[in-house]
Motif scaffolding. Structure first.
Motif, PDB file in Angstrom:
ATOM      1  N   MET B 355       0.920  -1.251  -0.137  1.00 13.39           N
ATOM      2  CA  MET B 355      -0.129  -0.100  -0.072  1.00 13.39           C
ATOM      3  C   MET B 355       0.836   1.162  -0.118  1.00 13.39           C
ATOM      4  O   MET B 355       0.588   2.237  -0.696  1.00 13.39           O
ATOM      5  CB  MET B 355      -1.014   0.033   1.363  1.00 13.39           C
ATOM      6  CG  MET B 355      -2.210   1.058   1.301  1.00 13.39           C
ATOM      7  SD  MET B 355      -3.185   0.977  -0.361  1.00 13.39           S
ATOM      8  CE  MET B 355      -4.274   2.231  -0.057  1.00 13.39           C
ATOM      9  N   ILE B 357       3.980   1.387  -0.935  1.00 15.68           N
ATOM     10  CA  ILE B 357       4.371   1.487  -2.524  1.00 15.68           C
ATOM     11  C   ILE B 357       3.419   2.124  -3.583  1.00 15.68           C
ATOM     12  O   ILE B 357       3.872   3.043  -4.346  1.00 15.68           O
ATOM     13  CB  ILE B 357       4.761   0.047  -3.159  1.00 15.68           C
ATOM     14  CG1 ILE B 357       6.083  -0.365  -1.976  1.00 15.68           C
ATOM     15  CG2 ILE B 357       5.380   0.059  -4.439  1.00 15.68           C
ATOM     16  CD1 ILE B 357       6.506  -1.897  -2.441  1.00 15.68           C
ATOM     17  N   ILE B 358       2.369   1.795  -3.387  1.00 13.28           N
ATOM     18  CA  ILE B 358       1.357   2.410  -4.582  1.00 13.28           C
ATOM     19  C   ILE B 358       0.757   3.664  -4.018  1.00 13.28           C
ATOM     20  O   ILE B 358       0.991   4.493  -5.197  1.00 13.28           O
ATOM     21  CB  ILE B 358       0.050   1.347  -4.399  1.00 13.28           C
ATOM     22  CG1 ILE B 358       0.177  -0.175  -4.874  1.00 13.28           C
ATOM     23  CG2 ILE B 358      -1.056   1.827  -5.229  1.00 13.28           C
ATOM     24  CD1 ILE B 358      -1.094  -0.937  -4.538  1.00 13.28           C
ATOM     25  N   GLN B 359       0.873   4.214  -2.907  1.00 22.06           N
ATOM     26  CA  GLN B 359       0.628   5.387  -2.645  1.00 22.06           C
ATOM     27  C   GLN B 359       1.751   6.397  -3.099  1.00 22.06           C
ATOM     28  O   GLN B 359       1.375   7.460  -3.626  1.00 22.06           O
ATOM     29  CB  GLN B 359       0.177   5.650  -1.257  1.00 22.06           C
ATOM     30  CG  GLN B 359      -1.180   4.968  -0.826  1.00 22.06           C
ATOM     31  CD  GLN B 359      -1.535   5.219   0.431  1.00 22.06           C
ATOM     32  OE1 GLN B 359      -0.978   4.952   1.448  1.00 22.06           O
ATOM     33  NE2 GLN B 359      -2.764   6.106   0.469  1.00 22.06           N
ATOM     34  N   ARG B 361       3.930   5.671  -5.326  1.00 18.09           N
ATOM     35  CA  ARG B 361       4.054   5.832  -6.927  1.00 18.09           C
ATOM     36  C   ARG B 361       2.947   6.970  -7.372  1.00 18.09           C
ATOM     37  O   ARG B 361       3.217   7.554  -8.165  1.00 18.09           O
ATOM     38  CB  ARG B 361       3.824   4.284  -7.371  1.00 18.09           C
ATOM     39  CG  ARG B 361       3.994   4.275  -8.884  1.00 18.09           C
ATOM     40  CD  ARG B 361       3.375   2.882  -9.207  1.00 18.09           C
ATOM     41  NE  ARG B 361       2.011   2.954  -9.414  1.00 18.09           N
ATOM     42  CZ  ARG B 361       1.034   1.914  -8.904  1.00 18.09           C
ATOM     43  NH1 ARG B 361       1.927   0.821  -8.650  1.00 18.09           N
ATOM     44  NH2 ARG B 361      -0.114   2.060  -9.175  1.00 18.09           N
ATOM     45  N   GLU B 362       1.672   6.608  -6.666  1.00 13.64           N
ATOM     46  CA  GLU B 362       0.543   7.209  -7.340  1.00 13.64           C
ATOM     47  C   GLU B 362       0.682   8.869  -7.057  1.00 13.64           C
ATOM     48  O   GLU B 362       0.531   9.701  -7.853  1.00 13.64           O
ATOM     49  CB  GLU B 362      -0.811   7.072  -6.799  1.00 13.64           C
ATOM     50  CG  GLU B 362      -1.012   5.652  -7.243  1.00 13.64           C
ATOM     51  CD  GLU B 362      -1.153   5.583  -8.948  1.00 13.64           C
ATOM     52  OE1 GLU B 362      -2.222   6.235  -9.392  1.00 13.64           O
ATOM     53  OE2 GLU B 362      -0.414   4.784  -9.637  1.00 13.64           O
TER      54      GLU B 362
END
Lengths: 116, 409
Positions: B355, B357-359, B361-362
């Motif tokens: 989570m 990592i995704i946040q 990145r976004e």
């Protein structure tokens, strides 16, 4: 008798095989792109199916030693479904759509898949 | 409202640095090809820039291969049998083929060229030549892989083009890193790596990451709740610290942050996340998080440490991320962003980490939306100057340092 390829999942999670077959993706880039190009109803359906199972998924996987090459195939698919749930949460909880408008082109953003 | 928060919003940092001024700043350094060339000679010819972390090449035989625009070459970073980290041009000394055709990582006893089988040791020495007796006066000792100047500090590997006088790395880093000598960079592992070829000047890019003025708006769809809220309506960076050409500043967080359902789930699984202090994951690691928040910010998020000219090392409890900005042209920069964390020990922790990592990145995608448009706007000739507020002090400092070096003042 079904000739459709079945997604192999651990026994306690075979109920997710039908939705999992379309969403079990091995890399961050594939999961990102799947979320960005899916429809909102699809993402919402996936999010709603996986959310109540997330704690159980983590508990099941914690029975296996941590290490990127330690999981059997069924558990690997389960892990990928868990990662995809998190990706879908960006759409459902934050963007309220699959992809923010006028985003920087996904094709220009290189994602390396080598990590701990 | 807490007294500290009130003081934060009354305090101005720019008056503490009168030499940096308060006026508009020239656009020319962002758009002039001639200025870019002068930066190359006067700054980048002997600047140290972050290339990777030692934890990415942890053992003798570990190597990674990456494009390094600074030296116009693909570079092999390898840890020798003696444990020393070295860098070499990824070029065979026979006829110039590349030993590795793509960026990659691995572990090896040496490097063999796939063209004619020439073999090089981990320390670059030429060890094997196919049919060596068919060469004339082959100077094997002189035909090792071409070294590039590489040095390490506390688990971070830096590279230098090495033209002219080069300051030793530790001296170059100076007081910027005094407080981080014990920060456990070496014990943390790579969790994510992202790369983008951006059509913007390296300073336009850096400017976007050294102020918090943009956070509430640019990141309104992702992380703005982590950094802004009723007590902090904008994410003002605080406690600006200037260390010669380098600078550091602290990013505060929103003390009233309310996680979404999935953020809360991820924190629970990982024991930590982008906004968390040392939780179960990190607390259990036994590592000491020294050097953080030297300004004593009440609601500490993370520190931004900028090694001049173009390296970011952003540190917090249990995670740090780095940015490498490699100038390629006045309006083009190759950007590499990496997240490092205390390695997970369980799958639950690893799922929670995803989570983060995704946040992150976004959020980086959101930052990218402004950069190329800004470069276009500045290049159009629409204006000769830009305006900088108190919370954009880091931009003012960077401009002044670059100007001083380019003008030779």
């Amino acid at each position: 008798m079904s000739t459709r390829h079945e997604l192999k999942l651990p026994a306690d999670f075979t109920d997710l095989a039908d939705i999992g077959i379309e969403w079990s993706l091995p890399t961050e880039k594939e999961r990102q792109d799947r979320r960005a190009t899916a429809s909102m109803p699809e993402l919402r359906r996936y999010y709603d199916r996986l959310q109540p199972r997330m704690t159980a998924i983590a508990a099941h996987l914690d029975q296996f030693e941590y290490g990127l090459d330690q999981l059997p195939a069924a558990e690997r698919h389960l892990l990928q479904l868990a990662y995809m749930y998190l990706e879908s949460a960006m759409a459902v909880e934050f963007y309220r759509r699959p992809e923010p408008p006028d985003n920087f082109p996904r094709s220009r953003f290189i994602i390396d898949d080598i990590r701990i | 409202m807490a007294a500290d928060s009130g003081n934060l919003y009354q305090k101005l940092y720019t008056p503490l640095h009168p030499d940096l001024g308060t006026g508009p700043v020239s656009v020319e350094p962002y758009i002039s090809a001639e200025y870019f060339e002068r930066e190359q000679r006067r700054i980048f010819d002997n600047a140290w820039m972050l290339a990777c972390a030692e934890s990415e090449i942890p053992q003798p035989g570990s190597y990674l291969v990456k494009e390094v625009p600074l030296v116009n070459s693909s570079v092999i970073f390898a840890r020798g049998a003696d444990g020393v980290v070295r860098g070499f041009r990824n070029v065979c000394r026979h006829r110039g083929n590349q030993l590795f055709y793509n960026e990659c990582r691995g572990k090896a006893r040496g490097f063999t060229c796939k063209f004619h089988g020439w073999h090089f040791a981990l320390d670059g020495k030429l060890r094997g030549v196919t049919e060596a007796d068919r060469f004339f006066d082959l100077d094997k000792p002189g035909l090792g892989l071409t070294p590039v100047m590489v040095d390490t500090w506390n688990g971070l590997v830096f590279i230098n083009r090495g033209v002219g006088t080069v300051q030793p790395l530790r001296e170059y880093l100076g007081s910027l890193v005094d407080g981080l000598e014990q920060y456990p960079f070496k014990q943390m592992g790579l969790a994510a790596e992202w790369k983008v070829d951006v059509k913007a000047n390296w300073k336009v890019m850096i400017d976007a990451f050294q102020e918090g003025y943009h956070v509430g708006l640019v990141h309104r769809n992702t992380v703005q709740g982590l950094f802004t809220g009723p007590k902090r309506p904008t994410c003002r960076l605080s406690h600006f610290r200037l260390h010669g050409p380098h600078r550091a500043v602290t990013t505060p967080k929103n003390p009233d942050f309310k996680p979404s359902t999935t953020e809360a789930l991820a924190f629970q699984l990982a024991g930590a996340g982008l906004s968390q202090e040392a939780g179960e994951l990190h607390g259990s690691s036994g590592l000491q998080w020294s050097g953080l928040n030297p300004g004593g910010e009440t609601d500490f998020g993370f520190d931004i440490n900028i090694v001049f000219p173009a390296t970011f090392i952003d540190t917090s409890f249990g995670w740090f991320f780095t940015y490498e900005f490699w100038p390629q042209a006045v309006d083009r920069t190759f950007w590499v962003a990496k997240l490092f964390v205390v390695p997970p020990k369980t799958w639950a922790q690893r799922i929670g980490l995803e989570m983060t990592i995704i946040q992150l990145r976004e959020a980086l995608y959101e930052d990218l939306t402004t950069l190329e448009a800004t470069q276009k706007g500045l290049s159009s000739g629409a204006m000769d100057t830009i305006m900088l507020s108190d919370q954009e002090l880091a931009l003012r400092h960077q401009h002044a340092v670059v100007e001083k070096m380019v003008r030779g003042a």
